[in-house]
Each structure stands twice: as C-alpha cells, then as structure tokens.
Design a protein around this motif. Structure first.
Motif, PDB file in Angstrom:
ATOM      1  N   LYS A  22       0.809  -1.242   0.000  1.00  0.00           N
ATOM      2  CA  LYS A  22       0.000   0.000   0.000  1.00  0.00           C
ATOM      3  C   LYS A  22       0.833   1.279   0.000  1.00  0.00           C
ATOM      4  CE  LYS A  22      -3.560  -2.695   0.211  1.00  0.00           C
ATOM      5  NZ  LYS A  22      -3.820  -3.375  -1.030  1.00  0.00           N
ATOM      6  N   HIS A  23       2.055   1.224  -0.557  1.00  0.00           N
ATOM      7  CA  HIS A  23       2.862   2.433  -0.710  1.00  0.00           C
ATOM      8  C   HIS A  23       2.360   3.228  -1.911  1.00  0.00           C
ATOM      9  CE1 HIS A  23       5.895   1.441   2.271  1.00  0.00           C
ATOM     10  NE2 HIS A  23       5.986   0.228   1.765  1.00  0.00           N
ATOM     11  N   SER A  24       2.729   4.483  -1.975  1.00  0.00           N
ATOM     12  CA  SER A  24       2.435   5.316  -3.137  1.00  0.00           C
ATOM     13  C   SER A  24       3.643   5.311  -4.056  1.00  0.00           C
ATOM     14  CB  SER A  24       2.131   6.754  -2.713  1.00  0.00           C
ATOM     15  OG  SER A  24       0.972   6.786  -1.911  1.00  0.00           O
ATOM     16  N   ASP A  25       3.400   5.291  -5.353  1.00  0.00           N
ATOM     17  CA  ASP A  25       4.482   5.312  -6.334  1.00  0.00           C
ATOM     18  C   ASP A  25       5.012   6.737  -6.432  1.00  0.00           C
ATOM     19  OD1 ASP A  25       6.195   5.185  -8.486  1.00  0.00           O
ATOM     20  OD2 ASP A  25       4.737   4.317  -9.865  1.00  0.00           O
ATOM     21  N   THR A  26       6.098   6.990  -5.734  1.00  0.00           N
ATOM     22  CA  THR A  26       6.719   8.309  -5.720  1.00  0.00           C
ATOM     23  C   THR A  26       8.190   8.181  -6.116  1.00  0.00           C
ATOM     24  OG1 THR A  26       7.446   8.117  -3.420  1.00  0.00           O
ATOM     25  CG2 THR A  26       5.227   9.039  -3.805  1.00  0.00           C
ATOM     26  N   PRO A  27       8.815   9.282  -6.502  1.00  0.00           N
ATOM     27  CA  PRO A  27      10.258   9.230  -6.774  1.00  0.00           C
ATOM     28  C   PRO A  27      11.055   8.765  -5.553  1.00  0.00           C
ATOM     29  CG  PRO A  27       9.325  11.260  -7.651  1.00  0.00           C
ATOM     30  CD  PRO A  27       8.236  10.595  -6.845  1.00  0.00           C
ATOM     31  N   GLU A  28      10.603   9.127  -4.362  1.00  0.00           N
ATOM     32  CA  GLU A  28      11.296   8.717  -3.144  1.00  0.00           C
ATOM     33  C   GLU A  28      11.218   7.201  -2.955  1.00  0.00           C
ATOM     34  OE1 GLU A  28       8.934  11.186  -3.218  1.00  0.00           O
ATOM     35  OE2 GLU A  28      10.286  12.906  -3.012  1.00  0.00           O
ATOM     36  N   LEU A  29      10.041   6.613  -3.194  1.00  0.00           N
ATOM     37  CA  LEU A  29       9.894   5.167  -3.096  1.00  0.00           C
ATOM     38  C   LEU A  29      10.825   4.480  -4.089  1.00  0.00           C
ATOM     39  CD1 LEU A  29       8.466   2.581  -2.049  1.00  0.00           C
ATOM     40  CD2 LEU A  29       6.854   2.889  -3.950  1.00  0.00           C
ATOM     41  N   ARG A  30      10.864   4.974  -5.311  1.00  0.00           N
ATOM     42  CA  ARG A  30      11.707   4.365  -6.337  1.00  0.00           C
ATOM     43  C   ARG A  30      13.186   4.424  -5.954  1.00  0.00           C
ATOM     44  NH1 ARG A  30       9.538   3.442 -11.507  1.00  0.00           N
ATOM     45  NH2 ARG A  30       7.277   3.503 -11.415  1.00  0.00           N
ATOM     46  N   GLU A  31      13.632   5.529  -5.396  1.00  0.00           N
ATOM     47  CA  GLU A  31      15.035   5.643  -4.966  1.00  0.00           C
ATOM     48  C   GLU A  31      15.311   4.696  -3.802  1.00  0.00           C
ATOM     49  OE1 GLU A  31      17.733   7.134  -6.278  1.00  0.00           O
ATOM     50  OE2 GLU A  31      16.350   7.495  -7.941  1.00  0.00           O
ATOM     51  N   GLN A  32      14.372   4.610  -2.870  1.00  0.00           N
ATOM     52  CA  GLN A  32      14.539   3.709  -1.729  1.00  0.00           C
ATOM     53  C   GLN A  32      14.632   2.260  -2.208  1.00  0.00           C
ATOM     54  OE1 GLN A  32      11.267   3.583   1.067  1.00  0.00           O
ATOM     55  NE2 GLN A  32      12.629   2.992   2.725  1.00  0.00           N
ATOM     56  N   LEU A  33      13.746   1.878  -3.107  1.00  0.00           N
ATOM     57  CA  LEU A  33      13.775   0.510  -3.617  1.00  0.00           C
ATOM     58  C   LEU A  33      15.088   0.218  -4.336  1.00  0.00           C
ATOM     59  CD1 LEU A  33      10.113   0.166  -4.917  1.00  0.00           C
ATOM     60  CD2 LEU A  33      11.116  -0.993  -2.940  1.00  0.00           C
ATOM     61  N   LYS A  34      15.541   1.142  -5.176  1.00  0.00           N
ATOM     62  CA  LYS A  34      16.807   0.930  -5.898  1.00  0.00           C
ATOM     63  C   LYS A  34      17.969   0.745  -4.932  1.00  0.00           C
ATOM     64  CE  LYS A  34      16.719   4.356  -8.921  1.00  0.00           C
ATOM     65  NZ  LYS A  34      17.017   5.195 -10.092  1.00  0.00           N
ATOM     66  N   SER A  35      17.936   1.425  -3.797  1.00  0.00           N
ATOM     67  CA  SER A  35      19.020   1.292  -2.822  1.00  0.00           C
ATOM     68  C   SER A  35      19.012  -0.082  -2.150  1.00  0.00           C
ATOM     69  CB  SER A  35      18.931   2.401  -1.766  1.00  0.00           C
ATOM     70  OG  SER A  35      17.894   2.134  -0.841  1.00  0.00           O
ATOM     71  N   MET A  36      17.927  -0.833  -2.284  1.00  0.00           N
ATOM     72  CA  MET A  36      17.792  -2.152  -1.672  1.00  0.00           C
ATOM     73  C   MET A  36      18.136  -3.284  -2.632  1.00  0.00           C
ATOM     74  SD  MET A  36      14.216  -1.557   0.280  1.00  0.00           S
ATOM     75  CE  MET A  36      13.965  -0.229   1.439  1.00  0.00           C
ATOM     76  N   PHE A  37      18.496  -2.967  -3.869  1.00  0.00           N
ATOM     77  CA  PHE A  37      18.836  -3.990  -4.850  1.00  0.00           C
ATOM     78  C   PHE A  37      20.168  -4.635  -4.513  1.00  0.00           C
ATOM     79  CE2 PHE A  37      16.415  -2.000  -8.705  1.00  0.00           C
ATOM     80  CZ  PHE A  37      15.219  -2.192  -8.050  1.00  0.00           C
ATOM     81  N   HIS A  38      20.263  -5.913  -4.799  1.00  0.00           N
ATOM     82  CA  HIS A  38      21.491  -6.690  -4.622  1.00  0.00           C
ATOM     83  C   HIS A  38      21.864  -7.324  -5.957  1.00  0.00           C
ATOM     84  CE1 HIS A  38      21.056  -6.530  -0.247  1.00  0.00           C
ATOM     85  NE2 HIS A  38      19.810  -6.925  -0.387  1.00  0.00           N
ATOM     86  N   ASP A  39      23.128  -7.613  -6.137  1.00  0.00           N
ATOM     87  CA  ASP A  39      23.577  -8.374  -7.297  1.00  0.00           C
ATOM     88  C   ASP A  39      23.314  -9.850  -7.056  1.00  0.00           C
ATOM     89  OD1 ASP A  39      24.536  -6.141  -8.675  1.00  0.00           O
ATOM     90  OD2 ASP A  39      26.472  -6.247  -7.670  1.00  0.00           O
ATOM     91  N   GLY A  40      22.975 -10.567  -8.120  1.00  0.00           N
ATOM     92  CA  GLY A  40      22.778 -12.006  -8.029  1.00  0.00           C
ATOM     93  C   GLY A  40      21.316 -12.381  -7.943  1.00  0.00           C
TER      94      GLY A  40
END
Length: 71
Positions: free
Chosen positions: A42-60
């Motif tokens: 139930k998050h809102s699609d915002t630029p802040e959410l997108r940046e936060q999600l990208k910071s949680m990405f891992h390789d592999g």
C-alpha cells in the motif's frame, strides 16, 4: 549488467511478506518492485519510493533460505 534482486524478507512488515523479485535489468526489477510495493504494501508510487527501492537492490539472485542464509 548481471542479475539483480530485492527481497522483502530483509524488511519486517505487518504482512510478513516473503516475496523476492529478480530480473536481468535494473529497470525491469524496479517496475516489478514498485508494483509489488504499491499493491501488497500500500505504498504510493513516488520518486522517493523508487530511490529507496533501488538502494535495496542486490547483485545475483535471492538466497533460497532467505536473507539469513546469505549471511
């Protein structure tokens, strides 16, 4: 670019989400992660959410046993 993933099991939530997503491109993974965050959490699609999600990405790829298995 190699495969990337994001794993909800790394972050406590009120729904105890166990979803892990992976993709061959960061842009594809981001769109899938945003869709999941909006629909399931139930998050809102915002630029802040997108940046936060990208910071949680891992390789592999996500570990089969969850985040503790990767430690």
């Amino acid at each position: 670019m190699g495969r990337k993933y994001i794993d909800c099991r790394e972050f406590p939530s009120d729904i105890n989400c166990t979803v892990a997503l992976s993709a061959d491109s960061e842009s594809e993974l981001l769109e899938a992660a945003v869709g999941h965050a909006v629909q399931a959490h139930k998050h809102s699609d915002t630029p802040e959410l997108r940046e936060q999600l990208k910071s949680m990405f891992h390789d592999g790829t996500p570990p089969l046993g969850g985040p503790a298995a990767a430690a």
